[in-house]
Each structure stands twice: as C-alpha cells, then as structure tokens.
Design an enzyme around this catalytic site. Structure first.
Site, PDB file in Angstrom:
ATOM      1  N   CYS A  53      -6.375  -0.201   6.726  1.00 40.97           N
ATOM      2  CA  CYS A  53      -5.986   0.431   5.564  1.00 40.97           C
ATOM      3  C   CYS A  53      -7.211   1.444   5.168  1.00 40.97           C
ATOM      4  O   CYS A  53      -8.413   1.155   5.084  1.00 40.97           O
ATOM      5  CB  CYS A  53      -5.895  -0.566   4.534  1.00 40.97           C
ATOM      6  SG  CYS A  53      -5.618   0.063   2.795  1.00 40.97           S
ATOM      7  N   CYS A  75       0.894  -1.055   0.025  1.00 39.73           N
ATOM      8  CA  CYS A  75      -0.174  -0.028   0.032  1.00 39.73           C
ATOM      9  C   CYS A  75       1.009   1.291   0.165  1.00 39.73           C
ATOM     10  O   CYS A  75       1.964   1.190   0.553  1.00 39.73           O
ATOM     11  CB  CYS A  75      -1.044  -0.014   1.064  1.00 39.73           C
ATOM     12  SG  CYS A  75      -2.319   1.564   1.420  1.00 39.73           S
TER      13      CYS A  75
HETATM   14 CO    CO Z   1      -3.612   1.057   3.104  1.00 38.49          CO
END
Ligand code: CO
Length: 209
Positions: free
Chosen positions: A101, A42
């Site tokens: 996230c 990410c």
């Molecule tokens: Co993330």
C-alpha cells in the site's frame, strides 16, 4: 479530450451485456438496494471491491480512502458506516487492506508529502504501537507488508469502537467485522482472522454501556 468517448462506449457495452443476461436487472436495482456487506478499502486503483469478490452492483456497499483508515473524527467514513448498519442493515463490515500500500509506504518513509501527512499520521500511530516487531524485520518490503496487515487489524478495532457498531450489537443486530488483506501481485484475498462479533471482544475502555 473533453469527452471521454471510449469510457461511454465501454459503459454502453457493459450495460448491454448485463441486460442480455437479465433484462430486468437495472429496473429491479433502481427500486432498492439490500447489500449484506460494507467494504472499507483503499482507494488504490488496483483494488476494486466488486471485481475482487465477484459481486454485482447492489451486493456490496463501498467506502474507500487512502490506506483504508477508519478515523473516529472522519464524518465521511462514519456516515457510511451509520447508513450501512442502521438503514441497510448489513451483516458484515469488511476492512480490506492490500500489500504494498502506497499510503503505508509513505507513512514509513522520512519525507514530507504535504497535506496527506496528516492523514498518514494514523498509520504512524499504528507503527508506534508495534515498532519493536516492525524494526526487527529484515527488509523495507517486509516492514511495509506487515504494517499493512497491522493497519487493517487496527482499523477493524476502530470500526468496533464506534458507537454505531456498539449500538447495533446492543440492540441484538447481527453484525460481524472482518479484517482482510489483498495481494496485488496474485489477486488473492487473505483473512487476517480478527473477526469481531460482540462488545465482549473489545477492550473495556472502549465499550459503550
Ligand atoms: Co493502498
């Protein structure tokens, strides 16, 4: 403000520190890279690939995007995978998500976020596949965290479904695809135990003959 002096000063100190340990470090690296790992993670600033796994420049090839997605029409991610597998001949592809996230959270909430909703659609698809299990969970945080894990597992599968990875396996190249998740709150990585190393482990519908 136009020149971020502090950053350049930091960079100089960092390069000096590395050269103090190994004066040839950068000149050796400038000639070639031979990382064994491709990291797909990410973009979140709290999940820096090299630092988390304690690797130096040259040791890990990195692709990051919002919510560590591997989408079969994303030329950017596919190009990275192709280069890593066919040219660098990495032995491991790691899809690494993280708990909490923001991309996964945004995919679960009912609000419009603009352009990015088109990207987050991929996570909503993953939610749809597992909605019974996710809806049965007690809290929003649990739902987000379990979906973070399921999303990693889905993206590991997407890596395996690419013609690039399947061609590598077909030609006998040693290549393992892993799914990991990182805890921002404790700095610890967890293996989701979905390591895939051959086409026999993927559904026949996705196998390229
Ligand atoms: Co993330």
């Amino acid at each position: 403000m136009r020149v971020l002096k502090e950053i350049f000063d930091n960079n100089k100190r960092w390069a000096d520190r590395i050269k103090a340990d190994d004066p040839e470090f950068f000149s050796k690296l400038s000639k070639q890279q031979s990382p064994e790992f491709l990291w797909i993670g990410c973009s979140d600033s709290r999940v820096p690939a090299n630092e988390i796994v304690g690797m130096m420049p040259g040791e890990i090839f990195v692709h990051r995007n919002i919510a560590n997605l591997v989408v079969h029409t994303d030329l950017n991610c596919l190009s990275v995978i192709q280069f890593a597998v066919e040219v660098l001949k990495v032995k491991h592809i790691i899809v690494c998500g993280h708990y909490g996230c923001g991309g996964v959270k945004a995919a679960l909430d009912p609000y419009a976020h603009g352009l990015i909703d088109n990207w987050l659609r991929n996570i909503q698809d993953c939610y749809r596949f597992h909605h019974e299990r996710l809806d049965a969970l007690g809290s929003e945080q649990e739902r987000v965290d379990v979906l973070c894990e399921l999303n990693v597992i889905e993206q590991v599968a997407n890596v395996c479904y690419t013609t690039i990875v399947q061609s590598a396996w077909k030609s006998g190249q040693e290549l393992a695809v892993h799914g990991w998740i990182y805890g921002i709150a404790d700095g610890i990585l967890k293996d989701l135990d979905v390591c895939t190393t051959s086409p026999d482990e993927i559904p026949p519908a996705y196998r390229v003959r």
